[in-house]
Design a protein around this motif. Structure first.
Motif, PDB file in Angstrom:
ATOM      1  N   ARG A 207      -5.612   5.070   5.029  1.00 29.39           N
ATOM      2  CA  ARG A 207      -6.015   6.199   4.241  1.00 29.39           C
ATOM      3  C   ARG A 207      -6.868   7.422   5.109  1.00 29.39           C
ATOM      4  O   ARG A 207      -6.538   8.664   4.997  1.00 29.39           O
ATOM      5  CB  ARG A 207      -6.776   6.079   3.169  1.00 29.39           C
TER       6      ARG A 207
ATOM      7  N   GLY B 201       0.616   3.628  -3.136  1.00 29.52           N
ATOM      8  CA  GLY B 201      -0.683   4.336  -3.268  1.00 29.52           C
ATOM      9  C   GLY B 201      -0.990   5.434  -2.204  1.00 29.52           C
ATOM     10  O   GLY B 201      -1.558   6.471  -2.364  1.00 29.52           O
TER      11      GLY B 201
ATOM     12  N   LEU C 149     -10.377  13.086  -2.218  1.00 28.54           N
ATOM     13  CA  LEU C 149     -10.886  11.578  -1.683  1.00 28.54           C
ATOM     14  C   LEU C 149     -11.924  11.894  -3.156  1.00 28.54           C
ATOM     15  O   LEU C 149     -12.119  10.325  -3.561  1.00 28.54           O
ATOM     16  CB  LEU C 149     -11.498  11.924  -0.466  1.00 28.54           C
TER      17      LEU C 149
ATOM     18  N   TYR D 176      -1.377   9.231  -2.916  1.00 25.48           N
ATOM     19  CA  TYR D 176      -2.524  10.032  -2.318  1.00 25.48           C
ATOM     20  C   TYR D 176      -2.197  11.191  -1.547  1.00 25.48           C
ATOM     21  O   TYR D 176      -3.031  12.312  -1.783  1.00 25.48           O
ATOM     22  CB  TYR D 176      -3.491   9.042  -1.511  1.00 25.48           C
TER      23      TYR D 176
ATOM     24  N   GLU E 295       0.682  -1.285  -0.066  1.00 16.02           N
ATOM     25  CA  GLU E 295       0.103  -0.050  -0.032  1.00 16.02           C
ATOM     26  C   GLU E 295       0.867   1.266  -0.156  1.00 16.02           C
ATOM     27  O   GLU E 295       0.319   2.368  -0.218  1.00 16.02           O
ATOM     28  CB  GLU E 295      -0.898   0.008   1.369  1.00 16.02           C
TER      29      GLU E 295
ATOM     30  N   GLU F  56      -9.185   9.571  -5.193  1.00 15.22           N
ATOM     31  CA  GLU F  56      -9.344   8.493  -4.608  1.00 15.22           C
ATOM     32  C   GLU F  56     -10.784   7.692  -5.127  1.00 15.22           C
ATOM     33  O   GLU F  56     -10.959   6.628  -4.876  1.00 15.22           O
ATOM     34  CB  GLU F  56      -9.388   8.516  -3.281  1.00 15.22           C
TER      35      GLU F  56
ATOM     36  N   ARG G 264      -6.631  -0.703   3.962  1.00 15.25           N
ATOM     37  CA  ARG G 264      -6.155   0.488   3.097  1.00 15.25           C
ATOM     38  C   ARG G 264      -6.992   1.655   3.678  1.00 15.25           C
ATOM     39  O   ARG G 264      -6.406   2.798   3.620  1.00 15.25           O
ATOM     40  CB  ARG G 264      -6.159   0.038   1.799  1.00 15.25           C
TER      41      ARG G 264
ATOM     42  N   THR H 256      -5.616  11.009   5.918  1.00 13.90           N
ATOM     43  CA  THR H 256      -6.441  12.508   5.834  1.00 13.90           C
ATOM     44  C   THR H 256      -6.680  13.204   7.169  1.00 13.90           C
ATOM     45  O   THR H 256      -6.629  14.425   7.166  1.00 13.90           O
ATOM     46  CB  THR H 256      -7.955  11.808   5.215  1.00 13.90           C
TER      47      THR H 256
END
Length: 171
Positions: free
Chosen positions: A58, A14, A120, A18, A11, A124, A54, A62
C-alpha cells in the motif's frame, strides 16, 4: 502457486479499491496497481520479509501515486459515464451518483499529498503515525495536510456533500 501469487490473489481487490479512491479513476488505479505489483514481484524478497506485506505494498501504491508525472495526469480525461450502476434500477440513484461524482471531483482538486492523507485516514483508517510512515514525513506534517484538506473541502458551497459529512463524523 507461489507466495507472491497467494499474496496477489488475497490483496489485489483491496489495493484496487484503495487506488481507485486515491486516484479518482478506476482505469488509472488499475494501471497504478499493475505497475506496483510488477515492482513488488521483482522485489518480493523485500516485500515478503516485511512485518505487514499489505502495508508495504500500500505504501508502494501511495508513493507511486505521489510521484506520477503531472503532465500525464493533465492529459488524462475522466469521462463521468464510465461507471453505470449494475443491475436493474431500483429507484432514482441520480442524487447518490451526483454526490459521489462531486466527492471524487473535489478530492481530485486537492494537492496529491493532502488527498493521500485523507484517503489513508478515512478510507484505509490509518493513524497519523501510520500515514506518516507511508508518506515518509512526520505525524505533525500529516495533521497539517489533513487540516488544510479538510478546510478546503468544508469551504465548498455544498453543505450536504457526502465526504464533508463523513469527515465531520470522524473529526
Amino acid at each position: 502457486m507461489t507466495e507472491f501469487d497467494t499474496f496477489a490473489r488475497r490483496e489485489l481487490d483491496g489495493l484496487l479499491r484503495y487506488a481507485t479512491v486515491l486516484t479518482g479513476d478506476p482505469d488509472l488505479a488499475r494501471d497504478l496497481v499493475q505497475d506496483v505489483m510488477v515492482k513488488a514481484f521483482r522485489r518480493w524478497s523485500l516485500v515478503s520479509a516485511a512485518d505487514n506485506q499489505r502495508a508495504y505494498v500500500r505504501t508502494m501504491v501511495t508513493r507511486a501515486f505521489l510521484s506520477w508525472r503531472r503532465s500525464w495526469a493533465v492529459r488524462h480525461v475522466v469521462l463521468p459515464f464510465d461507471e453505470l450502476p449494475e443491475g436493474p434500477p431500483t429507484g432514482d440513484h441520480a442524487g447518490a451518483i451526483a454526490e459521489r461524482d462531486d466527492a471524487l471531483q473535489r478530492l481530485r482538486g486537492l494537492p496529491r499529498r493532502q488527498r493521500s492523507v485523507l484517503v489513508l485516514r478515512y478510507f484505509e483508517r490509518l493513524t497519523d503515525n501510520e500515514i506518516a510512515e507511508v508518506l515518509g514525513c512526520s505525524p505533525v506534517t500529516v495533521r497539517g495536510y489533513a487540516s488544510r484538506a479538510l478546510a478546503t473541502l468544508r469551504a465548498d458551497p455544498h453543505p450536504d456533500f457526502a465526504v464533508t459529512s463523513s469527515i465531520k463524523e470522524h473529526s
